[in-house]
Write an enzyme that holds these catalytic residues in place. Structure first.
Site, PDB file in Angstrom:
ATOM      1  N   HIS A 143      -8.777   3.272  -1.268  1.00  0.00           N
ATOM      2  CA  HIS A 143      -7.740   2.844  -1.358  1.00  0.00           C
ATOM      3  C   HIS A 143      -7.523   2.136  -2.444  1.00  0.00           C
ATOM      4  O   HIS A 143      -7.176   0.519  -2.556  1.00  0.00           O
ATOM      5  CB  HIS A 143      -7.843   2.255  -0.090  1.00  0.00           C
ATOM      6  CG  HIS A 143      -6.365   1.841   0.864  1.00  0.00           C
ATOM      7  ND1 HIS A 143      -5.920   2.145  -0.649  1.00  0.00           N
ATOM      8  CD2 HIS A 143      -5.641   0.376   1.058  1.00  0.00           C
ATOM      9  CE1 HIS A 143      -4.021   1.368   0.137  1.00  0.00           C
ATOM     10  NE2 HIS A 143      -4.197   0.629   0.058  1.00  0.00           N
ATOM     11  N   CYS A 152       0.723  -1.202  -0.019  1.00  0.00           N
ATOM     12  CA  CYS A 152       0.002  -0.175  -0.016  1.00  0.00           C
ATOM     13  C   CYS A 152       0.870   1.233   0.384  1.00  0.00           C
ATOM     14  O   CYS A 152       0.503   2.517  -0.058  1.00  0.00           O
ATOM     15  CB  CYS A 152      -0.790   0.049   1.742  1.00  0.00           C
ATOM     16  SG  CYS A 152      -2.193  -1.501   0.893  1.00  0.00           S
ATOM     17  N   CYS A 165       0.841   3.084   6.391  1.00  0.00           N
ATOM     18  CA  CYS A 165       1.307   1.425   6.400  1.00  0.00           C
ATOM     19  C   CYS A 165       1.074  -0.282   5.327  1.00  0.00           C
ATOM     20  O   CYS A 165       0.065   1.093   4.882  1.00  0.00           O
ATOM     21  CB  CYS A 165       0.336   0.407   7.901  1.00  0.00           C
ATOM     22  SG  CYS A 165      -1.098   1.274   7.391  1.00  0.00           S
TER      23      CYS A 165
HETATM   24  C1  LIG Z   1     -14.318  -4.859   4.468  1.00  0.00           C
HETATM   25  C2  LIG Z   1     -14.918  -5.582   2.943  1.00  0.00           C
HETATM   26  C3  LIG Z   1     -14.660  -6.998   3.058  1.00  0.00           C
HETATM   27  C4  LIG Z   1     -15.843  -5.246   3.289  1.00  0.00           C
HETATM   28  O1  LIG Z   1     -16.923  -5.279   1.621  1.00  0.00           O
HETATM   29  P1  LIG Z   1     -18.196  -5.511   1.323  1.00  0.00           P
HETATM   30  O2  LIG Z   1     -18.998  -6.257   2.057  1.00  0.00           O
HETATM   31  O3  LIG Z   1     -18.271  -5.740  -0.393  1.00  0.00           O
HETATM   32  O4  LIG Z   1     -18.421  -4.117   0.915  1.00  0.00           O
HETATM   33  P2  LIG Z   1     -19.708  -3.542   1.152  1.00  0.00           P
HETATM   34  O5  LIG Z   1     -19.358  -2.030   0.596  1.00  0.00           O
HETATM   35  O6  LIG Z   1     -20.646  -4.149   0.164  1.00  0.00           O
HETATM   36  O7  LIG Z   1     -20.247  -3.577   2.537  1.00  0.00           O
HETATM   37  C5  LIG Z   1     -21.275  -3.364   3.314  1.00  0.00           C
HETATM   38  C6  LIG Z   1     -22.723  -3.464   3.753  1.00  0.00           C
HETATM   39  O8  LIG Z   1     -22.382  -2.576   4.628  1.00  0.00           O
HETATM   40  C7  LIG Z   1     -22.724  -1.077   4.184  1.00  0.00           C
HETATM   41  N1  LIG Z   1     -21.937  -0.150   4.583  1.00  0.00           N
HETATM   42  C8  LIG Z   1     -20.184   0.041   4.346  1.00  0.00           C
HETATM   43  N2  LIG Z   1     -19.740   1.342   4.732  1.00  0.00           N
HETATM   44  C9  LIG Z   1     -21.193   1.485   5.624  1.00  0.00           C
HETATM   45  C10 LIG Z   1     -21.310   2.472   6.104  1.00  0.00           C
HETATM   46  N3  LIG Z   1     -20.083   3.533   6.392  1.00  0.00           N
HETATM   47  N4  LIG Z   1     -22.448   3.117   6.554  1.00  0.00           N
HETATM   48  C11 LIG Z   1     -23.211   2.645   6.010  1.00  0.00           C
HETATM   49  N5  LIG Z   1     -23.404   0.661   5.816  1.00  0.00           N
HETATM   50  C12 LIG Z   1     -22.329   0.718   5.495  1.00  0.00           C
HETATM   51  C13 LIG Z   1     -23.399  -1.254   2.785  1.00  0.00           C
HETATM   52  O9  LIG Z   1     -24.146  -0.736   2.491  1.00  0.00           O
HETATM   53  C14 LIG Z   1     -23.494  -2.325   2.361  1.00  0.00           C
HETATM   54  O10 LIG Z   1     -25.174  -3.239   3.039  1.00  0.00           O
HETATM   55  P3  LIG Z   1     -25.454  -4.010   2.061  1.00  0.00           P
HETATM   56  O11 LIG Z   1     -24.691  -5.052   2.156  1.00  0.00           O
HETATM   57  O12 LIG Z   1     -26.837  -3.782   2.562  1.00  0.00           O
HETATM   58  O13 LIG Z   1     -25.701  -3.854   1.058  1.00  0.00           O
HETATM   59  C15 LIG Z   1     -13.477  -4.944   1.882  1.00  0.00           C
HETATM   60  O14 LIG Z   1     -14.637  -3.077   1.711  1.00  0.00           O
HETATM   61  C16 LIG Z   1     -12.769  -5.216   2.650  1.00  0.00           C
HETATM   62  O15 LIG Z   1     -11.957  -5.986   1.892  1.00  0.00           O
HETATM   63  N6  LIG Z   1     -11.983  -4.280   2.767  1.00  0.00           N
HETATM   64  C17 LIG Z   1     -10.378  -4.650   3.239  1.00  0.00           C
HETATM   65  C18 LIG Z   1      -9.277  -4.097   2.155  1.00  0.00           C
HETATM   66  C19 LIG Z   1      -8.136  -4.424   2.301  1.00  0.00           C
HETATM   67  O16 LIG Z   1      -7.852  -5.169   3.168  1.00  0.00           O
HETATM   68  N7  LIG Z   1      -7.289  -3.425   2.232  1.00  0.00           N
HETATM   69  C20 LIG Z   1      -6.015  -3.881   2.556  1.00  0.00           C
HETATM   70  C21 LIG Z   1      -5.704  -1.988   3.563  1.00  0.00           C
HETATM   71  S1  LIG Z   1      -3.630  -1.758   3.570  1.00  0.00           S
END
Ligand SMILES: CC(C)(COP(=O)(O)OP(=O)(O)OC[C@H]1O[C@@H](n2cnc3c(N)ncnc32)[C@H](O)[C@@H]1OP(=O)(O)O)[C@@H](O)C(=O)NCCC(=O)NCCS
Length: 431
Positions: A387, A94, A417
């Site tokens: 990101h 990242c 990070c």
């Molecule tokens: C966490 C993760 C698995 C979620 O993926 P996802 O399930 O596709 O996420 P979504 O955007 O569909 O959100 C899931 C639900 O939460 C809800 N949601 C997410 N953020 C929200 C917020 N800020 N407020 C309200 N609701 C929220 C969505 O509306 C969705 O609801 P639904 O299922 O009713 O449609 C994915 O974003 C991920 O892997 N993130 C980490 C990435 C990572 O590891 N990065 C490396 C960092 S260095």
């Protein structure tokens, strides 16, 4: 005045990015090289720079396109850049755009170049899907077969399980732990409750929404016509939720530890597509060409720790070194930009900045100190903005310099990070 190089100051002339959009949405038919090219094209146009001035393009990406692994070269083959612009691609998870920026800056500090474009791009909509080992072996054997019989024999070895495709995992090759699991572990080790994570995520969305509405964030974004129909234009980040509430965030189920966990889709950064680019110049060349740089690189550092420990905690080791190299302390810093992989990671990093034990691990007698929240990620961060792994560092640096300028600040600190237990910190100064 300390500079990280041999006295040649490196100017950050300008930075620009595409909108950051959730993977699988507006940019799903754009490749990472398309996204990088959009950012660099806009950078050249905004700065009115003759492409002939550019000597190198350095780009970062984390999940490379197997058909174009040197994304920097594909970006540098834009029609407005001479074919003789050299170009190379870097990878530091990242912090890949940060690596591109510091590699470009090093070349300028060494006196090798005066003008470098650095940045990064990521298309998580277009990750390569691999064949299993069994299927690959059969394909290789079939390609070497000398008769139809031998070819059929090679394919006959394929078992149904060999046909299951393999997608890249956001997991540590050394430990098998996913980023999300690491964030969970850090929340537990550093006592970061769910409520604090959700409040931090809410803050990220509120501040990013404000920066979008008042135009500070959108000013850094090139509008992109959305293929394949080109009927709509993406003008802003599509993950920012102006209307989210603490109650909504608190109602989301933990993703990575469903039973005891606290990391949710709401307090994690989303999988994102986007590209970003920065124009770096030696101070002399920037002045000679009449630019007013948005900042200068004063120092930087990288650090690493055991990925099996606290995967995303290395900024705590990198920041004191960057501050020391800058000849500054946290009290001198007007704005802090910390990459938000997860709220649990940001809050763990901030606790680490205040910790005597972490200070000693970094080789310092006293902690970095408590970051004034009013100076931290003042236009949100990766949780809300998104990101795209390879591009984030260039987004953060651009925002940090622009906001420092608007606030009349002098010094900024950024940290990122990265997978592998790595961390980056950079100190910038305005004039
Ligand atoms: C966490 C993760 C698995 C979620 O993926 P996802 O399930 O596709 O996420 P979504 O955007 O569909 O959100 C899931 C639900 O939460 C809800 N949601 C997410 N953020 C929200 C917020 N800020 N407020 C309200 N609701 C929220 C969505 O509306 C969705 O609801 P639904 O299922 O009713 O449609 C994915 O974003 C991920 O892997 N993130 C980490 C990435 C990572 O590891 N990065 C490396 C960092 S260095």
């Amino acid at each position: 005045m300390p500079t990280f190089g041999n006295g040649r100051r490196v100017a950050i002339v300008a930075g620009v990015r595409t909108p950051f959009v959730k993977a699988g949405t507006a940019f799903k038919s754009l490749s990472s090289q398309d996204l990088g090219r959009l950012a660099v094209t806009e950078l050249l146009q905004r700065t009115n720079l003759d492409g002939k001035e550019v000597q190198a393009v350095v780009f970062g990406t984390v999940v490379p396109n197997v058909q174009a692994p040197n994304i920097a070269r594909e970006v540098s083959l834009l029609p407005m850049l001479p074919k003789g612009v050299e170009s190379f691609t870097v990878s530091r998870a990242c912090a890949s755009a940060n690596q591109a920026i510091t590699d470009g800056a090093d070349q300028i500090a060494l006196g090798h170049y005066d003008v470098v474009i650095a940045g990064g791009a990521e298309s998580l909509s277009n990750v390569p899907i691999l064949h299993s080992r069994g299927f690959s072996d059969a394909l290789v054997a079939a390609s070497k077969a000398k008769s139809m019989g031998q070819r059929l024999q090679a394919f006959a070895k394929i078992r149904p399980r060999d046909l299951v495709p393999i997608a890249p995992a956001i997991a540590e090759p050394s430990t098998g732990e996913t980023m999300g699991q690491s964030a969970e572990k850090m929340a537990k080790l550093n006592d970061v409750p769910r409520e604090e994570q959700d409040q931090f995520a809410l803050r990220s969305h509120r501040l990013a929404a404000a920066g979008t509405t008042d135009g500070r964030l959108t000013a850094e974004i090139v509008p992109v016509w959305v293929p394949p129909k080109y009927e709509t234009v993406a003008t802003k980040d599509n993950g920012i939720r102006e209307d989210t509430s603490y109650e909504q965030l608190a109602s989301l189920k933990p993703v990575f530890d469903k039973r005891y966990g606290s990391v949710t889709a709401g307090n994690a950064s989303p999988l994102t597509d986007g590209g970003a680019a920065i124009l770096l110049m030696s101070e002399e060349r920037a002045k000679a060409l009449g630019y007013a740089p948005i900042g200068y690189i004063r120092s930087y550092s990288y650090a690493a720790l055991d990925p099996g420990e606290q995967l995303l905690q290395a900024p705590v080791l990198a920041a004191p070194v960057a501050l020391k190299r800058a000849g500054l302390t946290l009290a001198d810093i007007d704005l802090v930009e910390m990459h938000e992989a997860f709220a649990a990671q940001v809050l763990s990093n901030l606790r680490g900045f205040e910790s005597q034990a972490w200070a000693e691990r970094a080789g310092f007698p006293a902690p970095v100190g408590e970051v004034d929240r009013a100076r931290l990620n003042v236009m949100g961060g990766s949780i809300s903005i998104g990101h795209p792994f390879g591009a984030t560092g260039a987004r953060i640096l651009t925002t940090l310099c622009n906001e420092l300028g608007r606030r009349g600040g002098q010094f900024g600190l950024m940290t990122v990070c990265a997978a592998g237990g790595m961390g980056h910190a950079m100190v910038v100064e305005r004039a």
